[in-house]
Design a protein around this motif. Sequence first.
Motif, PDB file in Angstrom:
ATOM      1  N   ALA A 261       0.826  -1.210   0.000  1.00 24.40           N
ATOM      2  CA  ALA A 261       0.000   0.000   0.000  1.00 24.40           C
ATOM      3  C   ALA A 261       0.860   1.260   0.000  1.00 24.40           C
ATOM      4  CB  ALA A 261      -0.929  -0.013   1.215  1.00 24.40           C
ATOM      5  N   VAL A 262       1.970   1.225  -0.717  1.00 19.68           N
ATOM      6  CA  VAL A 262       2.909   2.345  -0.699  1.00 19.68           C
ATOM      7  C   VAL A 262       2.261   3.616  -1.254  1.00 19.68           C
ATOM      8  CG1 VAL A 262       5.093   3.206  -1.598  1.00 19.68           C
ATOM      9  CG2 VAL A 262       4.913   0.840  -0.806  1.00 19.68           C
ATOM     10  N   ALA A 263       1.582   3.511  -2.387  1.00 21.44           N
ATOM     11  CA  ALA A 263       0.951   4.692  -2.977  1.00 21.44           C
ATOM     12  C   ALA A 263      -0.115   5.263  -2.044  1.00 21.44           C
ATOM     13  CB  ALA A 263       0.339   4.342  -4.337  1.00 21.44           C
ATOM     14  N   ASP A 264      -0.913   4.393  -1.437  1.00 20.79           N
ATOM     15  CA  ASP A 264      -1.941   4.848  -0.494  1.00 20.79           C
ATOM     16  C   ASP A 264      -1.310   5.537   0.709  1.00 20.79           C
ATOM     17  OD1 ASP A 264      -3.967   3.877  -2.083  1.00 20.79           O
ATOM     18  OD2 ASP A 264      -4.220   2.019  -0.951  1.00 20.79           O
ATOM     19  N   ALA A 265      -0.197   4.981   1.187  1.00 15.15           N
ATOM     20  CA  ALA A 265       0.457   5.555   2.365  1.00 15.15           C
ATOM     21  C   ALA A 265       0.961   6.963   2.077  1.00 15.15           C
ATOM     22  CB  ALA A 265       1.611   4.653   2.806  1.00 15.15           C
ATOM     23  N   ILE A 266       1.581   7.151   0.928  1.00 15.08           N
ATOM     24  CA  ILE A 266       2.079   8.479   0.574  1.00 15.08           C
ATOM     25  C   ILE A 266       0.921   9.454   0.396  1.00 15.08           C
ATOM     26  CG2 ILE A 266       3.300   9.793  -1.212  1.00 15.08           C
ATOM     27  CD1 ILE A 266       5.052   7.284  -1.633  1.00 15.08           C
ATOM     28  N   ALA A 267      -0.164   8.978  -0.222  1.00 21.83           N
ATOM     29  CA  ALA A 267      -1.326   9.839  -0.445  1.00 21.83           C
ATOM     30  C   ALA A 267      -1.996  10.246   0.864  1.00 21.83           C
ATOM     31  CB  ALA A 267      -2.330   9.134  -1.349  1.00 21.83           C
ATOM     32  N   ALA A 268      -1.881   9.414   1.903  1.00 21.73           N
ATOM     33  CA  ALA A 268      -2.594   9.660   3.164  1.00 21.73           C
ATOM     34  C   ALA A 268      -1.865  10.633   4.088  1.00 21.73           C
ATOM     35  CB  ALA A 268      -2.823   8.341   3.899  1.00 21.73           C
ATOM     36  N   ALA A 269      -0.612  10.956   3.785  1.00 20.76           N
ATOM     37  CA  ALA A 269       0.130  11.876   4.650  1.00 20.76           C
ATOM     38  C   ALA A 269      -0.380  13.297   4.492  1.00 20.76           C
ATOM     39  CB  ALA A 269       1.620  11.810   4.318  1.00 20.76           C
ATOM     40  N   ASP A 270      -0.581  13.976   5.597  1.00 26.19           N
ATOM     41  CA  ASP A 270      -1.069  15.346   5.588  1.00 26.19           C
ATOM     42  C   ASP A 270       0.053  16.307   5.203  1.00 26.19           C
ATOM     43  OD1 ASP A 270      -2.843  17.418   5.812  1.00 26.19           O
ATOM     44  OD2 ASP A 270      -3.238  17.156   7.963  1.00 26.19           O
ATOM     45  N   ILE A 287       5.777   2.165  -8.384  1.00 21.34           N
ATOM     46  CA  ILE A 287       4.572   2.977  -8.304  1.00 21.34           C
ATOM     47  C   ILE A 287       4.833   4.331  -8.960  1.00 21.34           C
ATOM     48  CG2 ILE A 287       3.841   1.866  -6.157  1.00 21.34           C
ATOM     49  CD1 ILE A 287       4.691   4.546  -4.755  1.00 21.34           C
ATOM     50  N   ALA A 288       3.753   4.972  -9.388  1.00 26.88           N
ATOM     51  CA  ALA A 288       3.864   6.331  -9.920  1.00 26.88           C
ATOM     52  C   ALA A 288       4.110   7.292  -8.764  1.00 26.88           C
ATOM     53  CB  ALA A 288       2.588   6.706 -10.661  1.00 26.88           C
ATOM     54  N   ALA A 291       5.844  14.138  -8.013  1.00 25.90           N
ATOM     55  CA  ALA A 291       6.813  14.967  -7.297  1.00 25.90           C
ATOM     56  C   ALA A 291       6.229  16.326  -6.931  1.00 25.90           C
ATOM     57  CB  ALA A 291       8.069  15.141  -8.149  1.00 25.90           C
ATOM     58  N   GLU A 292       5.427  16.910  -7.827  1.00 26.87           N
ATOM     59  CA  GLU A 292       4.843  18.219  -7.522  1.00 26.87           C
ATOM     60  C   GLU A 292       3.951  18.138  -6.289  1.00 26.87           C
ATOM     61  OE1 GLU A 292       1.890  21.664  -9.381  1.00 26.87           O
ATOM     62  OE2 GLU A 292       2.230  19.801 -10.487  1.00 26.87           O
ATOM     63  N   ASP A 293       3.153  17.086  -6.217  1.00 31.80           N
ATOM     64  CA  ASP A 293       2.270  16.914  -5.060  1.00 31.80           C
ATOM     65  C   ASP A 293       3.080  16.775  -3.772  1.00 31.80           C
ATOM     66  OD1 ASP A 293      -0.307  16.175  -3.714  1.00 31.80           O
ATOM     67  OD2 ASP A 293       0.762  14.284  -3.456  1.00 31.80           O
TER      68      ASP A 293
END
Length: 362
Positions: A261-270, A287-288, A291-293
């Motif tokens: 769940a690497v992509a989900d984990a990065i997306a979930a960080a505030d 995973i994709a 970088a801008e995000d």
Amino acid sequence: MRVLAPHEGRHDINLRPAATAKVWVGAGQEHETIAVPGVALGHADALVAIELSTVCGSDVHTVAGHRSAPAPLVLGHESVGRIIALGDDGVKASDGSELRIGDRVVWSVTVSCGTCDRCRAGLVQKCRTVQKYGHERIGPRWELTGGFATHAHLRGGTTIVRVPEALPAAVLAPASCATATAWAAVNRGAAGRALEGMRVLVYGAGLVGLSAVAIAADAGAEVTVVDPSAKRRAFAERFGGTAAAASTGPADIVIEASGHAVADAIAAADVGGVAVLVGSVFPSDPIAFDAEDAVRRMLTITGVHNYTGRDLADAAGFLAGTGRAYPFSEVVGAVYPLAEVDAAIAAASAQDAPLRVAVNPR
């Protein structure tokens, strides 16, 4: 056991009966048994009679051929045992005190030199000459290199932690991998900040994930754990977390302990959050990465692999202290004799496997 005179800077230890070890010789083959009638201890070495070892996921992956490993090999790196012999220079515990015959101990998965640039920088687990218990090809003068044996030969440069007599072996054995790695992950995510009131999100309710949940919750964090298994989610709530079946967030610290769940984990960080990747210890698809995000959210993305000696000592201290409030004693679901190590690994590989399967050489 008989200690002979030093020879070439070593103490020769005769073992009667001989130590035995189960040796992995390659994927698809059963373990073979070897007898080790003697051990040559270096000045700062120790010999430990193993009380219990647990089967880690990396052991399962090695036997299945999913990760490379040098054969012949004594697998197993989650163990607790008792010191029965010491090198003639004396061996110190992690707290600086002298170890004694009879001490009950756990030890680091790594052997580090302590002097190279990485060791001096605090990256002892990435020492330039690192050796790892349960991962090294056996050879002359070092046959007892892993936990699936009656004894372990601990080399100088190993962190050895004295542990309480009253704490169950099933709690202590995983400390030298799962619990210490979880401690390192939480510590890296906190980055020196107090965890009180922080939002911590953990992906994966395996033993590393559950240990991270308990460690963070015990420090006052608000912890959520995500896992697709209803059984593991229910168990996770006993470790101080709120369980969820799917992705959630945002969180101040996200610990990815599943490897899936690497992509989900990065997306979930505030915004300003830290994503700690600890579960990606096997090959997986890339995973994709936006970088801008990551820049606009001012994220910190960090990896944790293994741990330092301080992490192990702190993890063992947690288990012996406030960690007693959590059900670590229930993580071992089955115990096999050493002779049945192949059955133990098969049980740990099953789809409905307990968090840990143990091997008892006694």
